[in-house]
Design a protein around this motif. Structure first.
Motif, mmCIF file in Angstrom:
data_model
loop_
_atom_site.group_PDB
_atom_site.id
_atom_site.type_symbol
_atom_site.label_atom_id
_atom_site.label_comp_id
_atom_site.label_asym_id
_atom_site.label_seq_id
_atom_site.Cartn_x
_atom_site.Cartn_y
_atom_site.Cartn_z
ATOM 1 N N ASP A 108 57.015 31.574 40.149
ATOM 2 C CA ASP A 108 57.163 33.103 40.202
ATOM 3 C C ASP A 108 57.186 33.819 38.742
ATOM 4 O OD1 ASP A 108 57.465 35.159 41.864
ATOM 5 O OD2 ASP A 108 59.376 35.715 41.252
ATOM 6 N N THR A 125 54.475 36.528 37.239
ATOM 7 C CA THR A 125 55.003 37.735 36.684
ATOM 8 C C THR A 125 54.526 38.197 35.382
ATOM 9 O OG1 THR A 125 56.600 37.614 38.298
ATOM 10 C CG2 THR A 125 56.794 39.485 37.005
ATOM 11 N N ARG A 173 46.699 39.595 36.465
ATOM 12 C CA ARG A 173 47.325 39.857 37.857
ATOM 13 C C ARG A 173 48.017 41.091 37.819
ATOM 14 N NH1 ARG A 173 47.718 34.328 36.393
ATOM 15 N NH2 ARG A 173 49.541 34.926 35.105
ATOM 16 N N PRO A 174 48.092 41.600 39.272
ATOM 17 C CA PRO A 174 48.625 42.805 39.290
ATOM 18 C C PRO A 174 50.188 42.942 38.593
ATOM 19 C CG PRO A 174 48.602 41.897 41.468
ATOM 20 C CD PRO A 174 47.740 40.997 40.330
ATOM 21 N N LEU A 175 50.607 43.869 37.785
ATOM 22 C CA LEU A 175 51.631 44.095 37.321
ATOM 23 C C LEU A 175 52.846 44.681 38.160
ATOM 24 C CD1 LEU A 175 52.361 44.428 34.013
ATOM 25 C CD2 LEU A 175 52.313 47.052 34.569
ATOM 26 N N LYS A 176 54.001 43.921 37.961
ATOM 27 C CA LYS A 176 55.179 44.425 38.844
ATOM 28 C C LYS A 176 56.326 44.379 37.838
ATOM 29 C CE LYS A 176 55.611 39.793 40.939
ATOM 30 N NZ LYS A 176 56.184 38.818 42.161
ATOM 31 N N ASN A 177 56.249 45.134 36.900
ATOM 32 C CA ASN A 177 57.440 45.501 35.955
ATOM 33 C C ASN A 177 58.401 46.021 36.710
ATOM 34 O OD1 ASN A 177 56.010 44.062 34.019
ATOM 35 N ND2 ASN A 177 55.716 46.013 32.772
ATOM 36 N N LYS A 178 59.634 45.334 36.487
ATOM 37 C CA LYS A 178 60.963 45.991 36.892
ATOM 38 C C LYS A 178 61.403 47.210 35.844
ATOM 39 C CE LYS A 178 63.598 42.623 37.742
ATOM 40 N NZ LYS A 178 64.786 41.918 37.999
#
Lengths: 422, 402
Positions: free
Chosen positions: B175, B179, B213-218
């Protein structure tokens, strides 16, 4: 695209080993000069045969070396430090068992001013009592902290067992060591050892037309107050193989050090032993790392090294392992040393080590200041940079038969010094 | 003045090259914009553990180190709060080996169970060696959560506790990779004997096909202002008492950044620096004393770290420190003090430019914080700090009540 095959490799047949230009100043001091690099900076290192080897008093050599910065008859320690600071220059002093040196790092455009300041330190240091006391309290506190570190405890004990009977390479400083010297002891050492007849200089970086002139006007003007007497001392060349355990309450890791004496780089076997050592523990992919870290996870790191000093040399393995696995760690270390004596190193592994070492040699000569360190580490043995051409030749040509012979000659698992702390 | 060329691939990977024909070597640096501040508070130490796993083989190459060493190369990596950095140096003619190795591990790792198991142990030993088995080793493990209550800087890069490392699973690893280890979240820099054109061509060849890959920054929670003094007393079996005083300072992007860095030098940068001179040499309150600024991307800490002289009490030591801080806050520093720290910083910068590995790292770092060209504006930024600016920083940081 094929990602499974590695790209073709090519290794340098020859490594350019730069020969420094040698100049002799007015007073006969030799200056080895490496004029290279893009940045307008200089390093001037002045090296004296003034390490602990040349005396019998523990820590005296270091105290003199460090306290040259502590003021002159014209400037207090504060003023001297501020004077260097003002030009953005740095002073580094270094005292090994063999040599003591003073290094100046400066922008080329301030060479004139900073060379003068450096000379002031070398010729007119006064060693104020107050600065000696500060040095003592700082070193004593540091010593107390070090004694809480398993790595330190193992290291000094190991050196002491390998170089016993007051040998300068194996002396252990205690709190008393920093308070037993008088101001006169310091001044005497300073006057005797820090003299133009007892030094050589290495200048590296980007010099300009005036740099050497400035050096002649400062270092070149230095006249000796006393006639330098070369010192010849003899210490025992033998050690007694033995095991030592230093218990440390509450330690979660144990420090291990195992090794023996070997000849230094003046002996033809030293270069070959360095190849053998690399296989064992001299790089990330070494046998010790692969076994104790990458296979067993006993440690954050393990390594081994061959060390050359002017009057002797030694080999050692060092690591810190989980306290619960120290017995097996010892077994594994001895096992890896034993294998060097019994099984020839395979062609692939040896080739990899050779390539890695050639790359390392090349990296160690990248840039003028790196080259100046290489010059120093040959000059103090009276060797020339040609040493490295020979070293490269040894790396390239050494065979598995020669290596097994070396291991049988020098690495006897039952004749090692072993220290475990914690 | 460091010259370089920049090129961005279609997948978002930024490539920067500094060509230097005077060396036979090339240094390559890959910076991934992920550090301990991006971790989940229940899985701390992960960015760093992951860095270890990056050496456990990639999808097409079983060993990272072996082929690199065979090519005469050497490498290492480090992780901090803000980013993870990998660097290697090798003979210029073998540079393609570096592209091959680095692109394969960006493409995908081997995700070997054995590697995860071993590296968990290795990192636990690293934890013990650095933080537990040393006098004062656990100071930062305690100081961070005292200074930060909300921001992830409250845990150390190695992790909050050993159990977080021991409990890491393969799913966590996969994971984390998905990310953060993407071409558009990385900066590739090279310095040394390689022409920019060659480097760009090789980058396209080896990295061009890696899909972003698609970004999923918190969003990282920022630390609210601290309103009261926080004190933690730690009893340890150590030879000397020590004080660590931490003040909330500025972020890397703040106008005050350069002044704050210089402030640390003004106080203890050399033996003639004012705090060192007064409290170590003159008054003999401290045996060792240093100040430094963490300089993190988000708001960092300004630290004073002092080891007390034997017979000095904590009260006396802190009072003496506070008096000096009050002095520098209320009076401007001298012109000479400012000139000295500016001059020293300038020469330190010039010296750091000698080394190709440093250059490659610095280019990547400055690209991360806003553009590699900032590397050539540093000296100017330090030069433009004024005495007034210095005083403003002191007021912001040292004013009591915080």
């Amino acid at each position: 695209m094929n990602r499974t095959t590695e790209p073709a490799l090519q290794l340098p047949d020859k490594i350019t080993v730069p020969e420094p230009e040698v100049f002799e100043l007015k007073n006969g001091v030799k200056v080895y000069c490496v004029n290279a690099g893009e940045q307008e900076i200089l390093k001037l290192e002045i090296i004296f045969r003034a390490g602990e080897w040349y005396g019998d008093k523990i820590a005296l050599a270091t105290m003199v070396n460090k306290l040259m910065e502590a003021g002159t008859s014209a400037k207090t320690a504060y003023e001297l430090s501020q004077a260097f600071d003002y030009y953005g220059a740095y002073i580094e002093t270094e005292c090994t068992a063999d040599v003591a040196s003073v290094k100046l790092f400066t922008l080329t455009r301030f060479a004139k001013e900073t060379f003068s300041l450096l000379m002031e330190m070398l010729t007119d240091a006064v060693f104020p009592e107050e600065e000696m006391e500060l040095f003592a309290t700082q070193n004593i506190q540091q010593l107390r902290i070090n004694r809480k570190k398993v790595e330190y405890l193992a290291r000094v004990k190991f050196n002491h067992l390998l170089f016993p009977s007051g040998h300068p390479y194996g002396r252990i400083a205690d709190e008393e060591s920093y308070r037993q010297h008088s101001q006169n002891d310091l001044k005497k050492w300073y006057t005797e050892k820090y003299s133009p007849q007892n030094c050589l200089a290495i200048l590296s970086g980007k010099t300009d037309d005036n740099t050497l002139q400035y050096l002649n006007d400062t270092l070149g003007e230095w006249k000796s107050k006393v006639q330098h007497q070369p010192v010849e001392l003899n210490y025992p060349s033998e050690f007694i193989p033995q095991k030592s355990f230093i218990p440390v309450e509450g330690a979660v890791q144990s420090a291990i050090r195992i090794g023996c004496r070997i000849p230094n780089k003046l002996h033809p076997d030293f270069a070959s032993l360095t190849v053998l050592n690399t296989v064992l523990g001299g790089y990330f992919g070494s046998r010790l790392m692969s076994n104790l870290r990458e296979d067993k996870g006993y440690t954050y790191g393990i390594g081994s090294a061959t060390v050359s000093m002017v009057h002797s040399g030694y080999f050692f393995v060092t690591t810190q392992v989980a306290a619960t696995v120290k017995e097996d760690a010892l077994i594994q270390i001895y096992k890896e040393i034993q294998i060097l004596r019994e099984q020839e190193i395979g062609e692939d592994e040896l080739q990899l080590v050779k390539n890695y070492m050639i790359g390392t040699l090349q990296r160690s000569m990248d840039g003028p200041m790196a080259i100046s360190d290489r010059i120093k580490s040959t000059l103090i043995y009276g060797l020339k940079m040609k040493y490295y051409e020979n070293y490269l030749h040894v790396i390239k040509n050494i065979s598995p038969e020669q290596l097994i012979h070396l291991a049988k000659t020098y690495f006897h698992t039952e004749r090692m010094v072993e220290v475990v702390a914690g | 003045m460091l010259k370089f060329e920049k090129h961005t691939l279609k997948n978002g990977l930024t490539v920067i090259v500094n060509y230097d024909s005077s060396t036979p070597l090339v240094a390559m640096n890959i910076l991934y914009k992920v550090g301990a501040r991006n971790e989940d508070e229940n899985k701390t130490g992960f960015a760093h553990l992951f860095e270890h796993l990056m050496f456990g083989g990639s999808v097409n190459i079983p060993s990272y180190d072996e082929p690199l060493q065979r090519a005469g190369g050497e490498n290492n990596a480090f992780t901090n709060n803000d980013f993870t950095n990998y660097y290697l140096t090798l003979p210029a003619q073998n540079i393609e080996t570096a592209f091959w190795l680095e692109s394969d591990r960006m493409l995908s790792l081997a995700f070997s169970e054995k590697s995860l198991d071993v590296q968990r142990h290795v990192v636990v030993e690293e934890f013990k060696q650095r933080y537990l088995n040393q006098p004062y080793g656990d100071v930062w493990l305690n100081l961070r959560p005292l200074a930060y209550k909300v921001h992830p800087y409250r845990w150390a890069t190695i992790g909050k506790e050993i159990s977080h490392i021991e409990q890491a699973t393969m799913n966590d690893v996969k994971d984390f990779f998905a990310t953060w280890y993407r071409p558009d979240n990385a900066i590739l820099t090279l310095s040394g004997n390689i022409q920019p054109e060659t480097a760009f061509t090789l980058s396209e060849k080896w990295f061009g096909e890696i899909v972003s890959r698609p970004l999923k920054n918190k969003i990282i929670p920022q630390e609210p202002p601290q309103t009261e003094k926080r004190i933690l007393g730690l009893q340890r079996d150590v030879p000397a008492n020590t004080i660590y005083k931490a003040f909330h300072a500025c972020s890397r992007f703040d106008d005050d950044f350069h002044a704050t860095e210089l402030l640390a030098d003004v106080l203890t940068g050399s033996k003639s620096a004012r705090l060192y001179y007064k409290l170590v040499k003159q008054d003999k309150i401290f045996n060792a004393l240093s100040t430094y600024f963490t300089g993190d991307l988000d708001k960092g800490l300004f630290i004073i770290d002092g080891r007390l002289e034997e017979k000095i009490s904590f009260q006396t030591a802190e009072k003496a420190l506070d008096a000096e801080l009050a002095k520098i806050t209320s009076e401007l520093i001298s012109e000479k003090e400012l000139t000295i720290v500016q001059q020293k910083t300038e020469s330190a910068l010039v010296f750091s430019e000698m080394n190709i590995a440093n250059r490659a790292l610095n280019l990547a770092y400055f690209e991360m914080i806003g553009g590699a060209e900032l590397i050539n504006k540093q000296i100017e930024s330090y030069r433009s700090v004024t005495r007034e600016k210095n005083s403003q920083c002191c007021k912001k940081y040292f004013q009591t009540g915080e």
